[in-house]
Every structure is written in structure tokens, then in C-alpha cells.
Design an enzyme around this catalytic site. Structure first.
Site, mmCIF file in Angstrom:
data_model
loop_
_atom_site.group_PDB
_atom_site.id
_atom_site.type_symbol
_atom_site.label_atom_id
_atom_site.label_comp_id
_atom_site.label_asym_id
_atom_site.label_seq_id
_atom_site.Cartn_x
_atom_site.Cartn_y
_atom_site.Cartn_z
ATOM 1 N N ARG A 1 0.958 -1.398 -0.232
ATOM 2 C CA ARG A 1 0.073 -0.158 0.068
ATOM 3 C C ARG A 1 1.023 1.265 -0.204
ATOM 4 O O ARG A 1 1.930 1.466 0.598
ATOM 5 C CB ARG A 1 -1.023 0.097 1.203
ATOM 6 C CG ARG A 1 -1.935 -0.752 1.169
ATOM 7 C CD ARG A 1 -3.121 -0.360 0.003
ATOM 8 N NE ARG A 1 -4.234 -1.405 -0.165
ATOM 9 C CZ ARG A 1 -4.345 -2.358 -1.041
ATOM 10 N NH1 ARG A 1 -3.563 -2.357 -1.863
ATOM 11 N NH2 ARG A 1 -5.544 -3.085 -0.881
ATOM 12 N N GLU B 1 -3.658 7.555 -4.561
ATOM 13 C CA GLU B 1 -4.264 7.401 -5.975
ATOM 14 C C GLU B 1 -5.681 7.925 -6.275
ATOM 15 O O GLU B 1 -6.580 8.100 -5.447
ATOM 16 C CB GLU B 1 -4.343 5.624 -5.892
ATOM 17 C CG GLU B 1 -3.000 5.247 -5.590
ATOM 18 C CD GLU B 1 -2.973 3.639 -5.555
ATOM 19 O OE1 GLU B 1 -4.112 2.783 -5.777
ATOM 20 O OE2 GLU B 1 -2.277 2.854 -4.660
ATOM 21 N N HIS C 1 -1.281 0.569 -10.028
ATOM 22 C CA HIS C 1 -1.932 -0.442 -9.125
ATOM 23 C C HIS C 1 -2.641 -1.661 -9.854
ATOM 24 O O HIS C 1 -3.707 -1.854 -9.928
ATOM 25 C CB HIS C 1 -3.006 0.163 -8.333
ATOM 26 C CG HIS C 1 -3.275 -0.292 -6.955
ATOM 27 N ND1 HIS C 1 -3.605 0.030 -5.831
ATOM 28 C CD2 HIS C 1 -3.232 -1.825 -6.501
ATOM 29 C CE1 HIS C 1 -4.011 -0.912 -4.897
ATOM 30 N NE2 HIS C 1 -3.822 -1.937 -5.459
HETATM 31 P P1 NAP Z 1 -1.200 -11.305 4.544
HETATM 32 O O1 NAP Z 1 -1.162 -12.750 4.165
HETATM 33 O O2 NAP Z 1 -2.071 -10.791 5.579
HETATM 34 O O3 NAP Z 1 0.223 -10.868 4.992
HETATM 35 C C1 NAP Z 1 0.660 -9.582 5.718
HETATM 36 C C2 NAP Z 1 1.928 -9.872 6.232
HETATM 37 O O4 NAP Z 1 2.318 -8.720 6.914
HETATM 38 C C3 NAP Z 1 1.946 -10.918 7.335
HETATM 39 O O5 NAP Z 1 3.245 -11.700 7.163
HETATM 40 C C4 NAP Z 1 2.168 -10.198 8.706
HETATM 41 O O6 NAP Z 1 2.913 -11.170 9.773
HETATM 42 C C5 NAP Z 1 2.863 -8.837 8.379
HETATM 43 N N1 NAP Z 1 2.375 -7.851 9.049
HETATM 44 C C6 NAP Z 1 1.433 -7.226 9.662
HETATM 45 N N2 NAP Z 1 1.572 -6.270 10.421
HETATM 46 C C7 NAP Z 1 2.829 -6.014 10.289
HETATM 47 C C8 NAP Z 1 3.596 -5.138 11.309
HETATM 48 N N3 NAP Z 1 3.140 -4.190 12.009
HETATM 49 N N4 NAP Z 1 4.957 -5.265 10.968
HETATM 50 C C9 NAP Z 1 5.583 -6.155 10.369
HETATM 51 N N5 NAP Z 1 4.808 -7.076 9.521
HETATM 52 C C10 NAP Z 1 3.559 -7.049 9.756
HETATM 53 O O7 NAP Z 1 -1.243 -10.342 3.473
HETATM 54 P P2 NAP Z 1 -1.070 -10.651 1.896
HETATM 55 O O8 NAP Z 1 -2.132 -11.391 1.255
HETATM 56 O O9 NAP Z 1 0.094 -11.234 1.967
HETATM 57 O O10 NAP Z 1 -1.230 -9.180 1.423
HETATM 58 C C11 NAP Z 1 -0.273 -8.249 1.870
HETATM 59 C C12 NAP Z 1 -0.695 -6.718 1.381
HETATM 60 O O11 NAP Z 1 -0.389 -6.566 -0.083
HETATM 61 C C13 NAP Z 1 -2.309 -6.598 1.533
HETATM 62 O O12 NAP Z 1 -2.688 -5.953 2.960
HETATM 63 C C14 NAP Z 1 -2.543 -5.453 0.195
HETATM 64 O O13 NAP Z 1 -2.388 -4.293 1.057
HETATM 65 C C15 NAP Z 1 -1.310 -5.762 -0.587
HETATM 66 N N6 NAP Z 1 -1.733 -6.043 -1.820
HETATM 67 C C16 NAP Z 1 -1.920 -5.289 -2.786
HETATM 68 C C17 NAP Z 1 -1.984 -5.650 -4.132
HETATM 69 C C18 NAP Z 1 -1.784 -4.812 -5.360
HETATM 70 O O14 NAP Z 1 -2.641 -4.867 -6.170
HETATM 71 N N7 NAP Z 1 -0.522 -4.180 -5.491
HETATM 72 C C19 NAP Z 1 -2.655 -7.060 -4.470
HETATM 73 C C20 NAP Z 1 -2.815 -7.788 -3.261
HETATM 74 C C21 NAP Z 1 -2.499 -7.420 -2.031
HETATM 75 P P3 NAP Z 1 2.889 -10.840 11.071
HETATM 76 O O15 NAP Z 1 1.298 -10.606 11.653
HETATM 77 O O16 NAP Z 1 3.393 -12.125 11.667
HETATM 78 O O17 NAP Z 1 3.500 -9.618 11.253
#
Ligand code: NAP
Length: 312
Positions: free
Chosen positions: A230, A259, A277
Site C-alpha cells: 500500500r 491514488e 496499481h
Molecule cells: P497477509 O497474508 O495478511 O500478509 C501480511 C504480512 O504482513 C504478514 O506476514 C504479517 O505478519 C505482516 N505484518 C502485519 N503487520 C505487520 C507489522 N506491523 N509489521 C511487520 N509485519 C506485519 O497479506 P497478503 O495477502 O500477503 O497481502 C499483503 C498486502 O498486499 C495486503 O494487505 C494488500 O494491502 C497488498 N496487496 C496489494 C496488491 C496490489 O494490487 N498491489 C494486491 C494484493 C495485495 P505478522 O502478523 O507475523 O507480522
């Protein structure tokens, strides 16, 4: 009687009629505000803010089925208080987004965009041993900030490239460590040791602005910064300055603070690869995202548990 529901108009062509059975759909274009009414479900795009006042105007609402894995566009606390279920679309976009992160890594490492511009502009003067020299990835270090679904998928793709993988997350990921050889480190070490730093944490208060003037200064000189998470994880002025001063080797961004507006200094910054995006923009992923969002709506309206709730 059919259930009145609001669905983002942009999803219409990704949905089949059988997914809409039993629903009286009002298609809601992005540029229109969320209307008031007796709608029982809302399927928004991530560009629609769904906060307390929107929820108040929809007193019969049972579910906000966000068509994204991130849900920072929804006030989940306000929704929980009103007993409105919030769902997202995890997993089905993981590979698409991880592939795009790698597209940005490779584009930055090998000057793919300036190379294309050189050829298209007709100003290429021929093969030269020092033309657009990039960095070789083998033996370098990929740092992942956040190692959930997408972060891990990006990390697994680093193995055949011969990269060492470090990651920062609040919880260890032993399976991921076994598969990829990844090592969990403190954020300060991630900054110091990464040749490529890729962001994969959600937008939450603790992660907003995590890449700022101070943390950028701690990064390895010449490192690449990749963001498919993000936009608000990065202080964009500070990043533009680091690129202008040549402290970073490049930045590959898919997401931005405001955005679709993109900071003018970032747009003008050298070695910035900027995408609009499109992390999850494959037909496969987008169809499955819409399908899951509608399956969540159908489940909740039937009184069944949602498939992919963001809170319990
Ligand atoms: P996810 O499986 O929930 O993974 C998020 C990771 O972030 C987890 O490993 C979590 O681990 C870690 N995290 C959460 N809070 C944190 C903190 N304060 N400090 C450090 N690490 C932290 O989510 P995902 O499916 O991989 O997606 C990740 C993000 O990508 C989404 O939230 C979304 O915003 C973004 N995204 C963007 C696009 C795009 O079009 N560009 C597409 C899809 C997703 P811990 O809880 O162990 O810390």
C-alpha cells in the site's frame, strides 16, 4: 424476494448471471458516492471508503464484501460495532501480485523501462559494453517486509534467482524458512542488508510511513525498493529525494498514497518504475476475486458463515 445489494459496476463483466441469483443488484460506479438505502450487501472496490457514515446510511447492511485482500478502505471497527461482516479476497491474487513484484524487481535491476524508451524513441545508437548496466541478482539479498501470503510467494521466487532471503514479520514462518532458506531479522538489519527491499505488509498504524527519510538513510546504497503493498507505507517525498540524490538504485512502485494522483516528484524521479496499481490484474485473479466476493455475499445472506472474513 430478491435481496437488494450494491455491487461495484466495474465488476459486472467479471461476474456470471448464476453468481447473482437471488440478488436485486444496483451497479455502483466508482465515481458515485455510496447511496443510502435498505441494501443488505455492499461489494466495493478498494477505492471506495466505507466508514461510519456510509454504514449509518445502510441500516440493513449485513456484509461488506471487499473485492481486494487489503481492507484499509473499510472501517472494520465501525463495521464490527454494527455487526456488519467484512470479507476480503485472499489467496486468489497471491501469485499475480508476487509475479508483479518480480516484474518490478527485474525492471529496476535491468533498466527495462529506459531501455524500452531508448529503442522506441529511435535514439539508440547501437550495442555498447556499458549501455544501461544493471545489477546481477544472483548472490544478492532480497528483504521482505511482511511475509504473509504474498511476501512468501515473492520469497519463494527468489530461490531460483540465487538470492538470499531475509524477512521481517511479527511471527516466524518456519515452513517458509525451510522452503526458501529465509532468515527472520529485525527491521534495522533488513534495511541494512537488503539489496532489494520489497514491502508486503498491510496498511495499519504500525506500518504507515515505515519507509521514511530515516529508514531510507539506513538502506544499502544502491538498493532497490519495491512496493506492491500500500502506498502509505512510504513517505513519498523522502523516497523522491533519495532517488534524486542517487542514494537508491531504483524504486518499483505499484501503489501510492493518493491514488490515482501520484506525487509529482516521484513521477519525475530518476530510476522510478511506476505502475498503476495492477498487482492483481490478471483475468484469472480478477475473476476469482469477484467470485469470492459474491460467494461471501451469498453465504452471509443465506445465514452461513462467510468464506473469508477479515474478523471473526
Ligand atoms: P497477509 O497474508 O495478511 O500478509 C501480511 C504480512 O504482513 C504478514 O506476514 C504479517 O505478519 C505482516 N505484518 C502485519 N503487520 C505487520 C507489522 N506491523 N509489521 C511487520 N509485519 C506485519 O497479506 P497478503 O495477502 O500477503 O497481502 C499483503 C498486502 O498486499 C495486503 O494487505 C494488500 O494491502 C497488498 N496487496 C496489494 C496488491 C496490489 O494490487 N498491489 C494486491 C494484493 C495485495 P505478522 O502478523 O507475523 O507480522
Amino acid at each position: 424476494m430478491a435481496h437488494p445489494v450494491l455491487i461495484a459496476a466495474e465488476l459486472q463483466r467479471l461476474l456470471a448471471p448464476e453468481q447473482l441469483v437471488g440478488l436485486d443488484v444496483t451497479w455502483l460506479p466508482t465515481d458515485q458516492p455510496t447511496p443510502a438505502g435498505d441494501y443488505v450487501a455492499l461489494v466495493p472496490l478498494l477505492s471506495r471508503w466505507v466508514g461510519g457514515s456510509e454504514l449509518k446510511r445502510l441500516p440493513k447492511l449485513k456484509i461488506v464484501a471487499n473485492c481486494a485482500v487489503g481492507h484499509d478502505n473499510v472501517d472494520v471497527v465501525a463495521a464490527e460495532m454494527r455487526r456488519v461482516t467484512v470479507t476480503n479476497t485472499p489467496d486468489v491474487l497471491t501469485d499475480a501480485t508476487a509475479d508483479l513484484a518480480w516484474a518490478l524487481i527485474l525492471a529496476c535491476a535491468r533498466h527495462v523501462v529506459p531501455g524500452t524508451e531508448l529503442v522506441k524513441s529511435g535514439s539508440w545508437t547501437g550495442w555498447h559494453p556499458e549501455l544501461l548496466l544493471g545489477i546481477e541478482l544472483r548472490g544478492r539479498t532480497l528483504g521482505l517486509f511482511g511475509a504473509g501470503r504474498i511476501g512468501q510467494a515473492v520469497g519463494r521466487r527468489a530461490v531460483p534467482f540465487g538470492m538470499r532471503v531475509l524477512y521481517t514479520a511479527r511471527n516466524p514462518r518456519p515452513d517458509f524458512e525451510r522452503e526458501s532458506g529465509a532468515i527472520r531479522v529485525e527491521f534495522s538489519r533488513l534495511l541494512k542488508d537488503s539489496d532489494v527491499l520489497s514491502l508486503h505488509a498491510p496498511s495499519v498504524p504500525e506500518t504507515k510511513g515505515i519507509i521514511n527519510a530515516d529508514t531510507l538513510r539506513q538502506m544499502k546504497p544502491g538498493a532497490l525498493l519495491i512496493n506492491t503493498a500500500r502506498g502509505d507505507l512510504i513517505r513519498e517525498e523522502a523516497l523522491a529525494q533519495a532517488l534524486e540524490e542517487g542514494r537508491l538504485g531504483g524504486a518499483g512502485l505499484d501503489v501510492y498514497l493518493e491514488e490515482p494522483a501520484v506525487h509529482a516528484r516521484l513521477r519525475a524521479a530518476p530510476r522510478a518504475v511506476l505502475l498503476p496499481h495492477i498487482g492483481s490484474a490478471t483475468l484469472e485473479a480478477r475473476r476469482q476475486m469477484a467470485t469470492i466476493a459474491l460467494a461471501n455475499v451469498q453465504a452471509v445472506l443465506k445465514g452461513d458463515p462467510p468464506l473469508t472474513p477479515v474478523f471473526g
